[in-house]
Scaffold this motif. Structure first.
Motif, short mmCIF file in Angstrom:
data_model
loop_
_atom_site.label_atom_id
_atom_site.label_comp_id
_atom_site.label_asym_id
_atom_site.label_seq_id
_atom_site.Cartn_x
_atom_site.Cartn_y
_atom_site.Cartn_z
N ALA A 31 0.83 -1.21 0.00
CA ALA A 31 0.00 0.00 0.00
C ALA A 31 0.87 1.26 0.00
O ALA A 31 0.58 2.23 -0.72
N GLY A 32 1.93 1.25 0.80
CA GLY A 32 2.83 2.40 0.84
C GLY A 32 3.51 2.66 -0.49
O GLY A 32 3.63 3.82 -0.93
N SER A 33 3.93 1.60 -1.15
CA SER A 33 4.57 1.75 -2.46
C SER A 33 3.59 2.35 -3.47
O SER A 33 3.95 3.24 -4.25
N TYR A 34 2.36 1.89 -3.43
CA TYR A 34 1.36 2.38 -4.38
C TYR A 34 1.08 3.86 -4.14
O TYR A 34 1.05 4.67 -5.08
N LEU A 35 0.88 4.23 -2.87
CA LEU A 35 0.55 5.62 -2.56
C LEU A 35 1.72 6.57 -2.88
O LEU A 35 1.52 7.66 -3.43
N LEU A 36 2.94 6.15 -2.55
CA LEU A 36 4.10 7.00 -2.82
C LEU A 36 4.34 7.17 -4.32
O LEU A 36 4.64 8.28 -4.80
N LEU A 37 4.21 6.08 -5.07
CA LEU A 37 4.39 6.17 -6.53
C LEU A 37 3.27 6.96 -7.17
O LEU A 37 3.49 7.68 -8.16
N SER A 38 2.06 6.84 -6.62
CA SER A 38 0.95 7.62 -7.13
C SER A 38 1.18 9.11 -6.89
O SER A 38 0.94 9.95 -7.77
N ALA A 39 1.67 9.46 -5.69
CA ALA A 39 1.96 10.86 -5.39
C ALA A 39 3.10 11.40 -6.25
O ALA A 39 3.15 12.61 -6.55
N ALA A 40 4.02 10.50 -6.66
CA ALA A 40 5.15 10.91 -7.50
C ALA A 40 4.76 11.03 -8.97
O ALA A 40 5.59 11.43 -9.80
N GLY A 41 3.52 10.66 -9.32
CA GLY A 41 3.06 10.79 -10.70
C GLY A 41 3.46 9.64 -11.61
O GLY A 41 3.46 9.80 -12.84
N GLU A 42 3.79 8.46 -11.04
CA GLU A 42 4.17 7.30 -11.87
C GLU A 42 2.91 6.53 -12.29
O GLU A 42 2.63 5.43 -11.82
N SER A 43 2.16 7.13 -13.21
CA SER A 43 0.87 6.55 -13.61
C SER A 43 1.03 5.22 -14.35
O SER A 43 0.18 4.33 -14.22
N GLU A 44 2.10 5.07 -15.14
CA GLU A 44 2.28 3.83 -15.89
C GLU A 44 2.58 2.66 -14.96
O GLU A 44 2.06 1.55 -15.14
N ILE A 45 3.40 2.88 -13.93
CA ILE A 45 3.78 1.80 -13.01
C ILE A 45 2.59 1.36 -12.15
O ILE A 45 2.40 0.16 -11.90
N ILE A 46 1.77 2.32 -11.69
CA ILE A 46 0.67 1.98 -10.78
C ILE A 46 -0.60 1.54 -11.51
O ILE A 46 -1.64 1.34 -10.88
N ALA A 47 -0.52 1.40 -12.84
CA ALA A 47 -1.67 0.88 -13.59
C ALA A 47 -2.03 -0.52 -13.07
O ALA A 47 -1.13 -1.30 -12.71
N PRO A 48 -3.31 -0.86 -13.00
CA PRO A 48 -3.73 -2.15 -12.43
C PRO A 48 -3.03 -3.36 -13.05
O PRO A 48 -2.73 -4.34 -12.36
N ASP A 49 -2.77 -3.28 -14.37
CA ASP A 49 -2.14 -4.42 -15.04
C ASP A 49 -0.63 -4.49 -14.79
O ASP A 49 -0.02 -5.52 -15.09
N ASN A 50 -0.04 -3.45 -14.26
CA ASN A 50 1.41 -3.39 -14.15
C ASN A 50 1.94 -3.40 -12.72
O ASN A 50 3.05 -3.87 -12.48
#
Length: 357
Positions: A31-50
């Motif tokens: 959960a922390g990785s997802y939230l931090l990457l989302s805040a950093a604007g890494e939309s491609e990495i946090i895509a559901p398929d990726n």
């Protein structure tokens, strides 16, 4: 140095933690990785398929490179959070799983694991090579489809035949919590063979109480102890030592000991087996004897009437076999029950084919 000490502290806490703590730690990391990457604007990495695929690949340091952080903040999150914590968690989870598998296997070898068999055979007692020989005979292919075997011992040993039998080590053969691990209540057969007759006696009484529906066999060196058990538990088959009888028989009829051993050995040659008749119509011994010899290459040698302890060896051809009677025969392998009684009665003895129900 500080990071190294932190990692060692986390590792120590993680190894000592219970399953709930481990699960929560992994959940917080994901959960922390997802939230931090989302805040950093890494939309491609946090895509559901990726996301989960990328996180596992990155945390395990495989790093295929098909996805990587594109923003400075995302790179910082990966360098400071995803990789350091992920690598530690990944390594420790794999280690913990390995320990769990190793402990599971080791508990099985030490006889500390619960068995879950039904209609199996339980051997209670350890007599070294004699017990191993008993297991080999029970597993012999000539016996047909052999049931699972659970060896139950008090001795401080490990499973002598891993992969072939299950193994249970108990505190006492009359300790109900320990004996339950052998599946005593669901066993079809129980064989009791201890070096001490008094242990065999108490174990047999215990098994008669907690496994009333199984067929129980107990071996005694002193026949008087076996008679004592039979008086209280007539359904338990007591096997006395026949060494003296065989010694006398072999001196009068040379080769008798080898003959009896051959009849009891199911690993090679002709062996003695038994089959119970469940049909409604009585069958003449003469027709059965002829059927066994001509059609099955076997020899009918004895009959035990239902509810009778004694066995009629070499029964008269005029005798009848009724429902519940046990037949004993000599054959190269155990015969199928249906084939044993699939006979046509000759004219004068009745008409029709008699099959068990």
């Amino acid at each position: 140095m500080l990071l190294y000490r932190v990692r060692r502290l986390l590792a120590s806490l993680f190894i000592q933690a219970d399953k709930t703590t481990v699960f929560v730690s992994v959940l917080v990391y994901v959960a922390g990785s997802y939230l931090l990457l989302s805040a950093a604007g890494e939309s491609e990495i946090i895509a559901p398929d990726n996301f989960l695929y990328w996180l596992v690949v990155t945390a395990s340091t495989v790093g295929y490179g098909d996805f990587s952080p594109a923003t400075p903040a995302g790179k910082m999150v990966v360098a400071a959070w995803v990789i350091p914590l992920g690598l530690s968690l990944f390594a420790l989870v794999i280690t913990r799983v390995g320990f769990a598998v190793s402990e599971f296997v080791h508990r099985g070898k030490r006889g500390l694991r619960m068995t879950n068999h039904v209609n199996h055979t339980v051997i209670i007692g350890w007599n070294g090579t004699r017990t191993l020989r008993l297991i080999e005979l029970l597993l012999s292919k000539t016996n047909g489809a052999a049931a699972e075997i659970v060896l139950c011992v008090e001795a401080d040993i490990e499973n002598p035949m891993p992969g072939r039998i299950d193994f249970v080590r108990v505190e006492s053969f009359s300790h109900i919590e320990s004996m339950q691990r052998a599946g005593l209540a669901d066993a079809a057969r129980i064989i009791i063979d201890n070096p001490l007759d008094d242990v065999t006696l108490t174990t047999a009484l215990f098994c008669d109480k907690y496994s009333p529906n199984s067929h129980k066999t107990a071996y005694f060196q002193d026949e008087n102890v076996g008679e004592l058990l039979r008086a209280h538990c007539p359904n338990i088959e007591c096997i006395p030592s026949v060494a003296v009888e065989l010694l006398a028989k072999s001196s009068l009829d040379p080769g008798s000991a080898r003959l009896h051993r051959q009849l009891l050995d199911s690993t090679y040659g002709m062996t003695q087996y038994s089959v119970e008749y469940f049909g409604e119509e009585p069958l003449p011994v003469a027709a059965l004897f002829d059927h066994f010899k001509r059609d099955l290459s076997a020899t009918l040698i004895a009959v035990r009437r239902k509810g009778v302890v004694t066995i009629a060896v070499n029964p008269a051809l005029t005798d009848q076999v009724g429902k519940g009677d046990m037949l004993y025969y000599i054959s190269a392998k155990r015969l199928d029950e249906k084939h044993c009684f699939d006979i046509t009665i000759n004219e004068g003895e009745g008409v029709g084919t008699c099959l068990p129900n």
